[in-house]
Write a protein that holds these residues in place. Structure first.
Motif, short mmCIF file in Angstrom:
data_model
loop_
_atom_site.label_atom_id
_atom_site.label_comp_id
_atom_site.label_asym_id
_atom_site.label_seq_id
_atom_site.Cartn_x
_atom_site.Cartn_y
_atom_site.Cartn_z
N LEU A 135 0.83 -1.21 0.00
CA LEU A 135 0.00 0.00 0.00
C LEU A 135 0.86 1.25 0.00
CD1 LEU A 135 -2.79 -1.14 2.47
CD2 LEU A 135 -2.86 -1.12 -0.04
N GLY B 100 2.16 2.08 -3.45
CA GLY B 100 1.16 2.74 -4.28
C GLY B 100 1.12 2.20 -5.69
N ASP C 193 0.22 0.62 -9.30
CA ASP C 193 -0.39 -0.66 -9.65
C ASP C 193 -0.17 -1.71 -8.57
OD1 ASP C 193 -1.41 0.34 -12.01
OD2 ASP C 193 0.26 -0.40 -13.24
N GLU C 194 1.02 -1.71 -7.98
CA GLU C 194 1.32 -2.68 -6.92
C GLU C 194 0.35 -2.51 -5.76
OE1 GLU C 194 4.84 -3.73 -3.70
OE2 GLU C 194 5.38 -2.60 -5.51
N GLY C 195 0.15 -1.28 -5.32
CA GLY C 195 -0.77 -1.00 -4.23
C GLY C 195 -2.21 -1.37 -4.57
N ARG C 196 -2.63 -1.06 -5.81
CA ARG C 196 -3.99 -1.39 -6.24
C ARG C 196 -4.21 -2.91 -6.27
NH1 ARG C 196 -3.48 3.36 -9.01
NH2 ARG C 196 -2.38 2.50 -10.80
N ARG C 197 -3.23 -3.64 -6.79
CA ARG C 197 -3.37 -5.11 -6.87
C ARG C 197 -3.44 -5.73 -5.47
NH1 ARG C 197 0.69 -4.39 -10.89
NH2 ARG C 197 2.22 -5.15 -9.37
N PHE D 107 -4.32 -4.23 -2.68
CA PHE D 107 -5.56 -3.80 -2.04
C PHE D 107 -6.75 -4.62 -2.55
CE2 PHE D 107 -9.25 -1.08 -1.33
CZ PHE D 107 -9.06 -0.69 -0.02
N ALA D 108 -6.80 -4.83 -3.85
CA ALA D 108 -7.88 -5.63 -4.44
C ALA D 108 -7.85 -7.05 -3.89
CB ALA D 108 -7.78 -5.64 -5.97
N ARG E 35 1.33 -8.32 -5.45
CA ARG E 35 2.36 -7.28 -5.56
C ARG E 35 3.18 -7.45 -6.82
NH1 ARG E 35 5.71 -6.20 -0.15
NH2 ARG E 35 6.23 -4.35 -1.38
#
Length: 158
Positions: A127, A130, A132-136, A138-139, A156
């Motif tokens: 997280l 941030g 794309d890594e953070g979005r993946r 988080f999802a 990640r």
């Protein structure tokens, strides 16, 4: 020595039992003192446990037996950072297996109603990264109750 800042947690009647449980589960945790009510009051009777001083993972806390007037909510939680799936499982299973219950996204509730976030560091790091890594990550987390470290690591990496 009484610390300058202490977390105070309201319990119905079992502050001492809760504090002793936390001390048995988490490192750098202990029950430091148990104080009894000097007289009858709305939450306890004279001689009953009123205040318990304890630490959870080095954080000073006070448990107050105040009766059922103020129940716990998700507005307060302990967040415990973990390094491995084994550590995540150990804390999660201790809380849930001792009369607690699972919630979502790494949250669980102990049998006294106190909320816990058992959060692997890999999730927090994702997280913080941030993008794309953070979005993946988080999802992936949004689909979980107890956090699956391998699934977060896979997310990640993409």
């Amino acid at each position: 020595m009484i610390p300058k800042n202490t977390i105070c947690i309201w319990y119905d009647t079992e502050a001492e039992t809760a504090a002793r449980f936390y001390a048995s589960v988490f490192p750098d945790s202990e029950v430091e003192a148990v104080h009894r009510a000097p007289m009858d009051n709305p939450g306890t009777k004279e001689g009953d446990v009123l205040v318990v001083r304890f630490t959870v993972c080095g954080i000073p806390c006070i448990g107050v037996n105040g009766g059922p007037i103020f129940p716990q909510s998700e507005a307060f939680s302990f967040q415990i950072a973990t390094d491995t799936q084994e550590e995540t499982d150990r804390y999660w299973n201790a809380i849930v297996g001792n009369g607690g219950r699972e919630s979502a996204c790494g949250w669980c509730k102990d049998r006294w109603g106190v909320n816990w976030q058992i959060t692997p560091r890999t999730l927090t790091e994702a997280l913080a990264a941030g993008g794309d890594e953070g979005r993946r990550a988080f999802a992936a987390m949004m689909t979980m109750q107890k956090i699956d470290v391998a699934a977060i690591d896979a997310a990640r990496r993409g």
